[in-house]
Design a protein around this motif. Structure first.
Motif, PDB file in Angstrom:
ATOM      1  N   SER A 100     105.998 -52.899  13.480  1.00 24.76           N
ATOM      2  CA  SER A 100     106.170 -52.584  12.056  1.00 24.76           C
ATOM      3  C   SER A 100     106.831 -53.732  11.310  1.00 24.76           C
ATOM      4  O   SER A 100     106.533 -53.979  10.137  1.00 24.76           O
ATOM      5  N   GLU A 103     104.574 -55.992   9.677  1.00 21.91           N
ATOM      6  CA  GLU A 103     103.981 -55.464   8.450  1.00 21.91           C
ATOM      7  C   GLU A 103     104.960 -55.548   7.280  1.00 21.91           C
ATOM      8  O   GLU A 103     104.563 -55.815   6.159  1.00 21.91           O
ATOM      9  N   THR A 104     106.237 -55.267   7.557  1.00 21.36           N
ATOM     10  CA  THR A 104     107.285 -55.326   6.530  1.00 21.36           C
ATOM     11  C   THR A 104     108.636 -55.586   7.186  1.00 21.36           C
ATOM     12  O   THR A 104     109.008 -54.872   8.128  1.00 21.36           O
ATOM     13  N   LYS A 130     102.039 -45.205   4.686  1.00 21.08           N
ATOM     14  CA  LYS A 130     101.596 -46.453   5.321  1.00 21.08           C
ATOM     15  C   LYS A 130     102.209 -46.582   6.720  1.00 21.08           C
ATOM     16  O   LYS A 130     101.515 -46.918   7.681  1.00 21.08           O
ATOM     17  N   PHE A 134     100.247 -46.443  10.447  1.00 21.75           N
ATOM     18  CA  PHE A 134     100.385 -47.587  11.343  1.00 21.75           C
ATOM     19  C   PHE A 134     100.954 -47.152  12.691  1.00 21.75           C
ATOM     20  O   PHE A 134     100.403 -47.466  13.747  1.00 21.75           O
TER      21      PHE A 134
END
Length: 156
Positions: A100, A103-104, A130, A134
């Motif tokens: 994760s 992703e961010t 989101k 994921f």
């Protein structure tokens, strides 16, 4: 396979906010495991309410939670999950955070926990749609293997 999704949200439990993350998890589970028994519930950010929900869903192979994994004062999901579980599954939580993060960077503030109680695997996901899409995508490929391992199947 029996699957339960628990959304932890004060606002959604009061009907002030529509839960979107729980239904997103359920949709992915239905697509991945046709015919599975999938249940869901929404509870407030309250340890007693979450513990009651865990107990009510203790017959599930998996309980996937969404929400309450951050660092706000009301976020109690990881501690409550750890209290209910008998064994930790740190590899799951570590993988979800590591993947994760790509992703961010805000994923560093997720404190999700994964563990086992009896024959039930519990995994905490963050509360965003989101994030749950994921994380569910990361978990689905190994879920059947986890169930087989807990049942003692496949050991020679």
């Amino acid at each position: 396979m029996k699957l339960s999704v628990i959304t932890i949200s004060d606002r959604a439990s009061r009907g002030e906010y529509q839960d979107l993350s729980g239904p997103a998890i359920m949709e992915l589970l239905r697509d991945s495991f046709p015919g599975a028994d999938i249940r869901s519930v929404i509870v407030p950010d309250d340890a007693d309410a979450l513990l009651s929900a865990f107990t009510a869903h203790a017959d599930a192979d998996y309980i996937l939670t969404t929400g309450g994994t951050g660092i706000s004062p009301r976020d109690i999901t990881p501690e409550t999950t750890e209290k209910w579980c008998e064994k930790a599954l740190p590899g799951i939580a570590e993988l979800l955070r590591a993947k994760s993060y790509k992703e961010t960077p805000n994923a560093l503030f997720s404190r999700g926990y994964a563990g086992i109680r009896g024959r039930t695997i519990v995994v905490n996901f963050p509360g965003s749609v989101k994030a749950v899409r994921f994380c569910t995508g990361l978990l689905v490929p190994v879920m059947e293997h986890g169930v087989r391992m807990l049942r003692g199947e496949g050991h020679g």
